[in-house]
Write a protein that holds these residues in place. Structure first.
Motif, short mmCIF file in Angstrom:
data_model
loop_
_atom_site.label_atom_id
_atom_site.label_comp_id
_atom_site.label_asym_id
_atom_site.label_seq_id
_atom_site.Cartn_x
_atom_site.Cartn_y
_atom_site.Cartn_z
N GLN A 1 -26.36 -31.21 22.49
CA GLN A 1 -27.82 -31.48 21.38
C GLN A 1 -28.22 -32.91 21.73
O GLN A 1 -27.29 -33.67 22.32
CB GLN A 1 -26.77 -31.43 19.92
CG GLN A 1 -26.21 -30.47 19.75
CD GLN A 1 -25.94 -30.34 18.20
OE1 GLN A 1 -26.15 -29.27 17.51
NE2 GLN A 1 -25.28 -31.27 17.93
N LEU A 2 -29.42 -33.07 21.40
CA LEU A 2 -30.25 -34.25 21.76
C LEU A 2 -30.80 -34.74 20.13
O LEU A 2 -31.69 -33.83 19.59
CB LEU A 2 -31.05 -34.13 22.75
CG LEU A 2 -32.01 -35.18 23.02
CD1 LEU A 2 -31.25 -36.41 23.66
CD2 LEU A 2 -33.10 -34.95 23.97
N ALA A 3 -30.83 -35.68 19.79
CA ALA A 3 -31.30 -36.22 18.47
C ALA A 3 -31.80 -37.70 18.63
O ALA A 3 -31.55 -38.42 19.41
CB ALA A 3 -30.40 -35.97 17.35
N VAL A 4 -32.84 -37.94 17.74
CA VAL A 4 -33.51 -39.10 17.42
C VAL A 4 -33.29 -39.51 16.10
O VAL A 4 -33.10 -38.53 15.01
CB VAL A 4 -34.82 -39.37 17.84
CG1 VAL A 4 -34.87 -39.10 19.40
CG2 VAL A 4 -35.72 -38.25 17.03
N ARG A 5 -33.43 -40.83 15.47
CA ARG A 5 -33.34 -41.15 14.04
C ARG A 5 -34.78 -41.13 13.50
O ARG A 5 -35.63 -41.76 14.16
CB ARG A 5 -32.71 -42.60 13.95
CG ARG A 5 -32.56 -42.79 12.57
CD ARG A 5 -31.78 -44.17 12.12
NE ARG A 5 -32.53 -45.06 13.01
CZ ARG A 5 -33.46 -46.09 12.24
NH1 ARG A 5 -34.15 -45.70 11.21
NH2 ARG A 5 -34.28 -46.76 13.04
N VAL B 1 -33.59 -26.96 16.76
CA VAL B 1 -34.53 -28.08 17.18
C VAL B 1 -35.61 -28.26 16.15
O VAL B 1 -36.20 -27.28 15.51
CB VAL B 1 -35.23 -27.42 18.40
CG1 VAL B 1 -36.41 -28.39 18.89
CG2 VAL B 1 -34.23 -27.13 19.66
N GLY B 2 -35.87 -29.46 15.72
CA GLY B 2 -37.04 -29.74 14.72
C GLY B 2 -36.28 -29.91 13.41
O GLY B 2 -36.93 -30.34 12.35
N GLY B 3 -34.84 -29.50 13.25
CA GLY B 3 -34.09 -29.63 12.07
C GLY B 3 -33.53 -31.26 11.83
O GLY B 3 -33.44 -31.90 12.49
N PRO C 1 -45.22 -38.22 21.03
CA PRO C 1 -44.67 -38.98 22.11
C PRO C 1 -42.97 -39.41 22.09
O PRO C 1 -42.38 -39.45 23.22
CB PRO C 1 -45.41 -40.26 22.37
CG PRO C 1 -45.90 -40.24 20.66
CD PRO C 1 -46.21 -38.97 20.12
N ARG C 2 -42.51 -39.53 20.91
CA ARG C 2 -41.07 -40.02 20.79
C ARG C 2 -40.25 -39.11 21.25
O ARG C 2 -39.13 -39.18 21.62
CB ARG C 2 -40.76 -40.33 19.51
CG ARG C 2 -39.85 -41.35 19.41
CD ARG C 2 -39.45 -42.19 18.28
NE ARG C 2 -39.47 -41.44 16.84
CZ ARG C 2 -38.37 -41.66 16.35
NH1 ARG C 2 -37.27 -42.23 16.88
NH2 ARG C 2 -38.19 -41.31 15.13
N GLY C 3 -40.81 -37.64 21.05
CA GLY C 3 -39.88 -36.48 21.60
C GLY C 3 -40.32 -35.90 22.80
O GLY C 3 -39.17 -35.61 23.85
N VAL D 1 -33.17 -36.18 13.82
CA VAL D 1 -33.98 -34.94 13.99
C VAL D 1 -33.49 -34.60 15.44
O VAL D 1 -33.54 -35.18 16.33
CB VAL D 1 -35.50 -35.31 14.17
CG1 VAL D 1 -36.39 -33.89 14.45
CG2 VAL D 1 -36.00 -35.81 12.58
N PHE D 2 -33.21 -33.06 15.39
CA PHE D 2 -32.71 -32.70 16.64
C PHE D 2 -33.95 -32.00 17.52
O PHE D 2 -34.73 -31.29 17.08
CB PHE D 2 -31.95 -31.36 16.44
CG PHE D 2 -30.55 -31.81 15.89
CD1 PHE D 2 -29.56 -32.09 16.53
CD2 PHE D 2 -30.15 -31.61 14.54
CE1 PHE D 2 -28.26 -32.39 16.05
CE2 PHE D 2 -29.04 -31.92 13.95
CZ PHE D 2 -28.11 -32.25 14.75
#
Length: 253
Positions: free
Chosen positions: A103-107, A130-132, A78-80, A113-114
């Motif tokens: 690019q879009l990323a979260v911590r 993506v996913g890295g 859900p966070r992504g 994490v991209f």
């Protein structure tokens, strides 16, 4: 059948999946055993179960690869999921305006994490996928996420060794602390040749009432970059995604 002491079935399965990486996307049974430290018969049984479920696939060459079933399950996080769906149209608009990498990323804990990226056809090559995962202290999105992270997260990052990717990577904790303060003051971050010597990124936060939940960035060639001109574009994109998140009833974060 005797269980191996100290390792649950779950830990063995996770160890098998964790053995794969971008540098080693295909592994033989022997390589899996060596990487996980598990006996070959155990690896064979667990790998067969993962293949049957779809988490792994076995090619004609006998090598194992991550299966599509894992991607299907991972895409439900859900966070992504909601964030990515809401941000993608804005990212596409940003790409159309600039034709640069978006690019879009979260911590996630002490890393980023991209969760989405758009690669410009003629843009500067980037190391992300993506996913890295990547360190927080070097990239534009990482600096934004770290600048707005809880104090305890910032202190953990500042106390740990800061990896140097180029001669311009900030590895001095005092200097990084000043940089984070400037990111909060300015409302955006600039990472100038801190990851590769040919690239510069400009990033801005994506906010909900609880705080910053993600960051969006442009990555451009250093020799044609104008951070002052790019910052308003990225900040505007961050505000649009923020409004979409705050108006959405879907679990985006």
């Amino acid at each position: 059948m005797r269980a191996e002491p100290g390792r649950s079935v779950t830990s063995k399965v996770l160890a098998l999946l964790d053995a794969f990486s971008p540098a080693t996307p295909a592994l033989t049974l022997s390589e899996l055993a060596r990487r996980t430290g598990m006996p070959l018969p155990t690896v064979y049984r667990r790998a067969a179960e993962l293949v049957a479920w779809g988490a792994l696939e076995r090619g004609d060459d006998g090598r194992y690869r991550i299966g599509l079933r894992l991607w299907e399950v991972g895409s439900l996080a859900p966070r992504g999921l909601g964030l990515r769906e809401l941000a993608l149209p804005v990212m596409e608009d940003l790409y159309e305006v600039t034709h640069e990498n978006v690019q879009l990323a979260v911590r996630q804990d002490l890393e980023l994490v991209f969760i989405e990226r758009i690669a410009g056809r003629h843009a500067v090559p980037v190391l992300t996928r993506v996913g890295g995962r990547f360190a927080l202290h070097a990239t534009g999105v990482g600096l934004v996420l770290l600048a707005h992270a809880p104090a305890e997260v910032q202190e953990q990052v500042l106390a740990a060794p800061l990896e140097r990717y180029t001669e311009l990577t900030i590895t001095d904790p005092k200097r990084l602390r000043r940089c984070l303060a400037e990111v909060r003051r300015a409302g955006y971050a600039v990472s100038d040749r801190q990851v590769t010597m040919d690239a510069l990124s400009v990033a801005a936060p994506i906010r909900v009432p609880e705080g910053v939940v993600a960051a969006i960035s442009l990555v451009v060639a250093h020799d044609r970059a104008d951070p002052v001109a790019l910052a308003p574009l990225v900040q505007a994109a961050g505000r649009v995604v923020s409004r979409a998140l705050n108006n959405s009833t879907r679990p985006a974060v």
